[in-house]
Design a protein around this motif. Structure first.
Motif, short mmCIF file in Angstrom:
data_model
loop_
_atom_site.label_atom_id
_atom_site.label_comp_id
_atom_site.label_asym_id
_atom_site.label_seq_id
_atom_site.Cartn_x
_atom_site.Cartn_y
_atom_site.Cartn_z
N GLN A 22 -4.88 -1.92 -4.30
CA GLN A 22 -6.31 -2.03 -4.45
C GLN A 22 -6.87 -2.78 -3.67
OE1 GLN A 22 -5.33 -2.65 -8.97
NE2 GLN A 22 -7.59 -2.37 -8.77
N ASP A 62 -8.27 -2.29 0.35
CA ASP A 62 -9.69 -1.47 0.55
C ASP A 62 -10.71 -2.50 1.12
OD1 ASP A 62 -9.10 0.95 -0.24
OD2 ASP A 62 -9.58 0.53 -2.35
N TYR A 63 -10.12 -3.79 1.29
CA TYR A 63 -11.15 -4.96 1.77
C TYR A 63 -10.38 -5.57 3.00
CZ TYR A 63 -12.92 -4.26 -2.86
OH TYR A 63 -13.50 -3.71 -3.96
N HIS A 65 -1.77 2.42 4.13
CA HIS A 65 -3.05 1.88 4.30
C HIS A 65 -3.08 0.39 4.88
CE1 HIS A 65 -7.34 0.94 3.90
NE2 HIS A 65 -7.46 1.44 2.74
N ARG A 97 -6.53 -4.70 7.01
CA ARG A 97 -7.53 -4.77 7.91
C ARG A 97 -7.74 -6.21 8.21
NH1 ARG A 97 -11.86 -1.45 4.14
NH2 ARG A 97 -13.03 -3.04 5.07
#
Length: 293
Positions: A187, A190-191, A215, A218
């Motif tokens: 989760q 995503d940030y 994923h 970032r």
């Protein structure tokens, strides 16, 4: 063949680092002198010891044989120095200790300072590595002691409990995740992330976990310490993953939200690993006893 202890140590360090340049630095030798020593060793033997490429150096079959015996000779020389050191007023020598990021930043500073104060003739060569790398290097005799995550397979190594901690997510107080009590690592991906520098074993571990989730992280900025990560997180740059002990200390002075990670790997029982306690030199054995205490 006439190889002295400097030759043997240089060769071992070059193989361990995968580079003659790095091996020379570890032995405090000029690169030209180190290269000349290794060439002289190969000429004396009449066979190449290293395969050289753009990626670095790897041992040839002859080099692997030399590596095994060189480590044994260097270990015996170190034992000799320590045994004689006892006549000069106590344990002496150098202990090579490998630790993962969590152990190195959160628990070892205090533990090592107490040990070094009590043993002024002992020095500790401390290096940060991934837990699975540490197990292999201790098993090969490259390091005396390792501190690893309790989840890693340690094979036939002897183990002793060290400390327990867990990883948590830290966010700014106005972040979308800030009100959550618990999240999965997937989760958080995503940030934007605030992380440690690429050489950090924890950062490599988290990068691998993110890749397996499909994923990638970032990463907005990479820093040298958990405290610095928390500072940037407080300023809203991104989220971070830090030890619970760090988070508990940081929230006393920073505006942060702390969120539990529900992933099994987030719980970190740290374990001391050695090949066999009876085989350790006195200084290394004293360090294990100190860390266990």
């Amino acid at each position: 063949m006439r190889f002295d202890l400097i030759d043997l140590r240089l060769f071992c360090e070059a193989v361990d680092a995968g580079s003659i340049t790095a091996g020379a630095e570890r032995c405090a030798l000029a690169l030209a002198a180190a290269s000349a020593r290794i060439r002289s060793m190969e000429q004396s033997l009449g066979a190449p010891l290293l395969t050289r490429s753009r990626q670095g150096v790897t041992p040839t079959p002859a080099g692997r044989t030399l590596l095994k015996h060189a480590r044994a000779v260097l270990d015996q020389a170190a034992r000799l120095r320590e045994d004689l050191g006892a006549f000069a007023g106590g344990a002496s020598g150098e202990v090579r200790l490998l630790a993962n990021t969590n152990a190195l930043t959160e628990f070892l500073p205090e533990a090592l300072s107490a040990f070094l104060a009590a043993h002024p003739q002992v020095s500790v060569d401390l290096e940060e590595r991934l837990s699975d790398e540490i197990v292999g290097l201790v098993a090969e005799g490259v390091a005396d002691i390792g501190i690893v995550a309790g989840t890693v397979n340690v094979g036939a190594l002897a183990t002793y409990p060290f400390r327990s901690d867990r990883f948590v997510v830290v966010t700014a107080v106005d972040h979308p995740l800030a009100t959550q009590a618990q999240v999965r690592f997937a989760q958080v991906l995503d940030y934007d992330f605030v992380g440690l520098e690429r050489s950090s074993s924890l950062q490599r571990f988290l990068t691998g976990k993110a890749a397996r989730e499909g994923h990638p992280l970032r990463l907005r900025v990479q820093l040298r310490s958990f405290d610095a990560v928390c500072r940037l997180v407080e300023c809203g740059v991104g989220v971070g993953v830090v030890p619970q002990t760090t988070a508990a200390r940081a929230v006393k002075t920073m505006a942060l939200s702390v969120i539990d990670l529900s992933d099994d790997w987030a719980i970190r029982d740290l374990t001391i690993v050695v090949r066999a306690i009876g085989e350790l030199r006195p200084s290394a054995r004293h360090l294990v006893e100190s860390l266990r205490a």
